[in-house]
Design an enzyme around this catalytic site. Structure first.
Site, short mmCIF file in Angstrom:
data_model
loop_
_atom_site.label_atom_id
_atom_site.label_comp_id
_atom_site.label_asym_id
_atom_site.label_seq_id
_atom_site.Cartn_x
_atom_site.Cartn_y
_atom_site.Cartn_z
N GLU A 256 27.12 35.83 43.88
CA GLU A 256 26.47 34.97 44.89
C GLU A 256 25.02 35.39 45.11
O GLU A 256 24.15 34.55 45.32
CB GLU A 256 27.26 35.04 46.20
CG GLU A 256 28.64 34.38 46.08
CD GLU A 256 29.51 34.63 47.30
OE1 GLU A 256 29.86 35.80 47.55
OE2 GLU A 256 29.84 33.67 48.00
N ALA B 210 30.85 42.15 47.69
CA ALA B 210 30.79 42.77 49.01
C ALA B 210 31.60 44.05 48.97
O ALA B 210 32.45 44.23 48.10
CB ALA B 210 31.37 41.80 50.04
N GLU C 64 37.11 36.41 44.39
CA GLU C 64 37.57 36.62 45.77
C GLU C 64 38.99 36.16 46.00
O GLU C 64 39.72 36.71 46.82
CB GLU C 64 36.64 35.91 46.76
CG GLU C 64 35.30 36.59 46.99
CD GLU C 64 34.22 36.19 46.00
OE1 GLU C 64 34.56 35.63 44.92
OE2 GLU C 64 33.04 36.44 46.28
N GLY D 276 30.30 38.68 45.80
CA GLY D 276 29.00 38.69 46.45
C GLY D 276 27.87 39.01 45.47
O GLY D 276 26.73 38.59 45.68
N1 3HC Z 1 34.05 47.14 47.23
C1 3HC Z 1 34.38 48.44 47.44
N2 3HC Z 1 34.79 49.27 46.47
C2 3HC Z 1 34.87 48.78 45.23
C3 3HC Z 1 34.56 47.45 44.94
C4 3HC Z 1 34.11 46.61 46.00
N3 3HC Z 1 33.75 45.33 45.81
N4 3HC Z 1 34.75 47.23 43.62
C5 3HC Z 1 35.18 48.40 43.11
N5 3HC Z 1 35.25 49.34 44.09
C6 3HC Z 1 35.62 50.75 43.93
C7 3HC Z 1 37.06 50.94 43.51
O1 3HC Z 1 37.93 50.99 44.62
C8 3HC Z 1 37.00 52.26 42.77
O2 3HC Z 1 36.97 53.28 43.75
P1 3HC Z 1 37.62 54.71 43.41
O3 3HC Z 1 36.85 55.26 42.26
O4 3HC Z 1 37.47 55.45 44.67
O5 3HC Z 1 39.05 54.44 43.05
C9 3HC Z 1 35.62 52.23 42.12
O6 3HC Z 1 34.87 51.26 42.85
C10 3HC Z 1 35.64 51.81 40.67
O7 3HC Z 1 36.39 50.60 40.55
P2 3HC Z 1 37.43 50.36 39.36
O8 3HC Z 1 38.32 51.53 39.24
O9 3HC Z 1 38.02 49.04 39.58
O10 3HC Z 1 36.42 50.39 38.13
P3 3HC Z 1 36.43 49.49 36.81
O11 3HC Z 1 35.29 49.96 36.00
O12 3HC Z 1 37.81 49.49 36.21
O13 3HC Z 1 36.15 47.99 37.29
C11 3HC Z 1 35.01 46.27 38.52
C12 3HC Z 1 34.90 47.67 37.86
C13 3HC Z 1 35.26 45.22 37.42
C14 3HC Z 1 33.73 45.99 39.23
C15 3HC Z 1 36.22 46.27 39.49
O14 3HC Z 1 36.09 47.38 40.35
C16 3HC Z 1 36.36 45.05 40.35
O15 3HC Z 1 36.87 44.05 39.90
N6 3HC Z 1 35.90 45.13 41.61
C17 3HC Z 1 36.11 44.11 42.60
C18 3HC Z 1 35.29 42.88 42.36
C19 3HC Z 1 35.53 41.89 43.47
O16 3HC Z 1 36.64 41.52 43.77
N7 3HC Z 1 34.45 41.46 44.12
C20 3HC Z 1 34.53 40.57 45.23
C21 3HC Z 1 34.50 41.34 46.51
S1 3HC Z 1 34.73 40.32 47.95
C22 3HC Z 1 33.25 39.54 48.13
O17 3HC Z 1 32.33 39.77 47.38
C23 3HC Z 1 33.15 38.59 49.29
C24 3HC Z 1 31.89 37.80 49.26
O18 3HC Z 1 32.16 36.54 48.73
C25 3HC Z 1 31.35 37.62 50.63
#
Ligand code: 3HC
Length: 711
Positions: free
Chosen positions: A129, A87, A149, A126
């Site tokens: 999922e 998400a 998450e 997400g």
């Molecule tokens: N939402 C919004 N922005 C995100 C994002 C997300 N889920 N994931 C990454 N970004 C953004 C980062 O803030 C960053 O922005 P910036 O360039 O402005 O600083 C850009 O994307 C690149 O991210 P990284 O610097 O972290 O890039 P990497 O290549 O090092 O890593 C990644 C990529 C492994 C995908 C890492 O970004 C990551 O782990 N992201 C989060 C994954 C996550 O936690 N997902 C769960 C979200 S909550 C959810 O899904 C709820 C659901 O269950 C309903």
């Protein structure tokens, strides 16, 4: 053409879909037809997060393909660096915009045609999922899949807690969800999370071939939500959840999310699917609206922001870093070297004597071998890292390196002498860095004729483990040297925080008041164990006295012009855990217990210094007394321009001092309890104990304006 319009037109006006296939979309979704197989490609940089544009794109594209009788199956794939990263975290806390994730997922799950998720790089949160609502999943070998998450103080809120247990059973699902562990494609295949591993570089073609095969087989569509086998066998096994609770209590003390995750997975096992989804929603919303999750989401972005310096040019080509020199093979120098060796960067390691050099290299080898024993790296990797070390007793060898990091003991004259010598030896563009933790980097730079090449690279101990790196920008450090150092830091996997020059830089400076107040309150009548417990309950791994005992009282280099408890403890031979006694007594298993002798020493020191005794402070009073001054110091650091932004201070405290991430760090914590309360608390302390508690001007200004430190 806007994708939503495209979707609307195709369905509402019943245009021949062939007329509009292969039209390049301007929105996040692009669709095309490959024979009978429809392909939806999502392209929403940087990470295809499931924000409103992506949800709209998915909604329109799936509706269009559902309604086209010529399309028999659909492949869902992402362009760019990764499959959906989850998400859009920046949308949490804002008004939700339709279509919601659940609506889009329901559309896909009930499409009536096989949908195949084609996964590369990561399918997270997400994104994972979404893959689970598809009928099939294929992935390239390098792909990773997970539900992280929990690291955001959340649980998977789009069916992950209900569908994953139906695929792999609740025990394994808990293992992945509770710890946010991701798995590679091979493990995902073995566990049954995906259906096929396809060739790297041929994801789309092989996913289309897989889809065509499913169409040809004409088997009834399977949905994860309908699977019963894995959860049926786990019913009436409450021990699965008891074990998960015991593990979470040990590894995630103080965090709220693990308990809700366990409850959601319990619901997957005990309730019908739709009721389980409802329960998951309630538990998700509870977490989403909690201060903990707000803090952890804030921290997610804070960590990524820390490495950015507005207006800084990219590192110039002549500052390419191919070899590093480290001066000093002691604990710090050895740990620092390991960062570069592990990243494949050769290190010239300099010492004064062969004996010290051999000892340092021996420790590095032992550390790597321990990692290999734990299965973290292979024996081949151990040797590869060790082969990258060039031991040296000759400073002249540092003429070959692109960065020198000095890690000798903290004496200005010694450091200045080293930098004066380096000035004569080092390459013209070499970066000259000091690992000092409190000496003035400007003064060190002044010993050279090239202060623009000098900066601080302050690693935290153990330097090969701790992720924080303070990059200390001295008055004359050039922008290109700073840029190259920031780039180097991310190459070795550190989170860089830029600090100006001041005593202790950011992390050590801001946490000093906590130690000072801890030492003060024990002289006023509160015991060391009460202080340690208050901070442990706040979420720190250890309180300051337990920490000093662990580190060793003799190692802490601090002398005061008056009688102190620490000096008396040292005189009594109480050097901490290693001598069996420090602020606490220790048994053979190093279990601490309060010491009568320490209580006596404290009473004597307090009497000699004429310190008035008070009733012991309670937990709440201790948190105010020890941590409000930390916030105050943070505000000073900010107003002096030592830190670029409040969130950098939080990152430094969380990564450098183990400040509990679920409070967001001292600056976010202050915002969440209200700056007015902090200012009032500090003023009350200033009245009682003196002007050092006077709130910083920035704190007062922000509080009066109703602003936040972290805005
Ligand atoms: N939402 C919004 N922005 C995100 C994002 C997300 N889920 N994931 C990454 N970004 C953004 C980062 O803030 C960053 O922005 P910036 O360039 O402005 O600083 C850009 O994307 C690149 O991210 P990284 O610097 O972290 O890039 P990497 O290549 O090092 O890593 C990644 C990529 C492994 C995908 C890492 O970004 C990551 O782990 N992201 C989060 C994954 C996550 O936690 N997902 C769960 C979200 S909550 C959810 O899904 C709820 C659901 O269950 C309903």
């Amino acid at each position: 053409m806007d994708l939503q319009n495209f979707g609307m037109t195709a369905t509402a006006n019943r245009l021949d879909p062939d007329e509009i296939w292969n039209i390049q979309m301007t929105s996040a979704a692009h669709q095309e037809k490959r024979g009978e197989i429809g392909v939806i490609t999502i392209d929403s940089p940087p990470v295809n997060a499931l924000g409103i544009n992506v949800r709209r794109g998915l909604d329109s594209a799936f509706r269009a393909l559902r309604d086209d009788p010529a399309v028999k199956a659909i492949v869902l794939i992402c362009a760019g660096r990764t499959f959906f990263a989850g998400a859009d975290i920046s949308e949490f806390g804002k008004e939700p915009q339709a279509p919601l994730l659940g609506d889009v997922f329901a559309l896909i799950e009930n499409l009536g045609k096989p949908v195949i998720a084609a996964i590369h790089c990561t399918a997270l949160g997400g994104g994972c999922e979404l893959a689970l609502v598809c009928n099939y999943r294929v992935a390239v070998p390098s792909a990773r899949i997970g539900l992280p998450e929990v690291k955001l103080g959340l649980l998977p809120g789009a069916g992950g807690t209900q569908r994953l247990p139906r695929l792999i059973g609740p025990e394994l699902a808990l293992d992945l969800i509770l710890f946010g562990r991701s798995i590679d494609a091979a493990e995902a295949l073995r566990l049954g999370v995906i259906d096929k591993v396809v060739s790297e570089g041929a994801l789309l073609d092989e996913a289309i071939a897989f889809a065509a095969e499913m169409v040809a087989q004409g088997k009834p569509l399977t949905r994860v939500r309908d699977r019963e086998d894995q959860i049926a066998q786990s019913r009436d096994h409450p021990e699965i959840f008891a074990a998960a609770r015991a593990r979470a209590a040990k590894t995630a003390r103080g965090f709220l999310a693990p308990e809700n995750i366990i409850k959601a997975v319990e619901a997957a096992v005990s309730l019908p699917f739709d009721e389980g989804m409802q329960r998951e929603r309630e538990l998700f919303v509870e977490l989403r609206d909690s201060t903990q999750s707000a803090a952890q989401r804030y921290y997610f972005f804070a960590e990524r922001k820390a490495g950015k310096v507005p207006g800084l040019p990219t590192a110039p080509a002549d500052l390419k870093i191919e070899r590093v020199g480290v001066i000093g093979a002691g604990t710090m120098g050895g740990g620092i070297s390991m960062n570069f060796l592990s990243a494949g960067i050769p290190v010239t390691l300099l010492e004064m004597s062969q004996e010290a050099l051999d000892r340092g290299i021996g420790v590095i080898r032992r550390n790597y071998e321990n990692s290999a024993r734990r299965g973290r790296i292979s024996d081949v990797e151990v040797e590869r890292c060790m082969d990258l070390i060039t031991p040296s007793l000759d400073m002249g060898d540092l003429g070959e390196v692109d960065v020198v990091i000095e890690a000798v003991f903290e004496r200005m004259d010694v450091k200045q002498d080293i930098f004066a010598k380096l000035d004569k030896i080092a390459k013209p563009h070499a970066i000259l860095a000091t690992n000092t933790s409190f000496l003035n980097v400007d003064e060190i730079a002044a010993a050279t004729s090239r202060p623009e090449s000098v900066l601080g690279l302050h690693f935290f101990s153990p330097a090969n483990v701790m992720r924080l790196l303070e990059v200390v920008r001295a008055a004359r450090t050039s922008e290109s040297v700073l840029a190259a150092s920031m780039a180097l830091s991310s190459r070795i996997g550190k989170v860089a925080v830029v600090s100006g020059v001041c005593d202790g830089f950011i992390a050590n400076r801001i946490m000093t008041p906590r130690r000072e107040q801890a030492e003060a309150v024990i002289l006023e009548g509160t015991t060391p164990q009460d202080v340690d417990k208050a901070l442990y309950d706040f979420g720190f791994t250890m309180g300051p006295f337990a920490t000093m005992d662990l580190v060793g009282l003799d190692v802490i280099d601090r002398s005061e012009p008056y009688r102190t408890v620490k000096a008396d403890l040292l005189k009594a031979g109480r050097r901490g855990q290693k001598s069996g006694a420090g602020y606490y007594d220790y048994d053979e298993s190093r279990r601490p217990s309060p010491s009568e002798l320490v209580a006596k020493i404290i009473a004597e020191v307090a009497a000699e210094r004429g310190i008035v005794q008070h009733p012991p402070l309670n937990q709440e009073e201790l948190v105010c007394r020890l941590l409000y001054p930390v916030v105050n110091e943070g505000a000073r650091i900010l107003q002096e321009g030592i830190a670029q932004r409040a969130s950098d201070i939080d990152v430094a405290c969380i990564l450098g001092y183990g400040w509990p991430v679920y409070t967001g760090g001292p600056m976010f914590w202050a915002d969440s309890i209200g700056l007015a309360q902090i200012v009032t608390g500090l003023r009350a302390m200033a009245e009682r104990f003196g002007s050092q508690f006077e709130p910083a001007e920035l704190l007062v200004r922000k509080s009066e304006a109703g602003d936040r430190l972290t805005d």
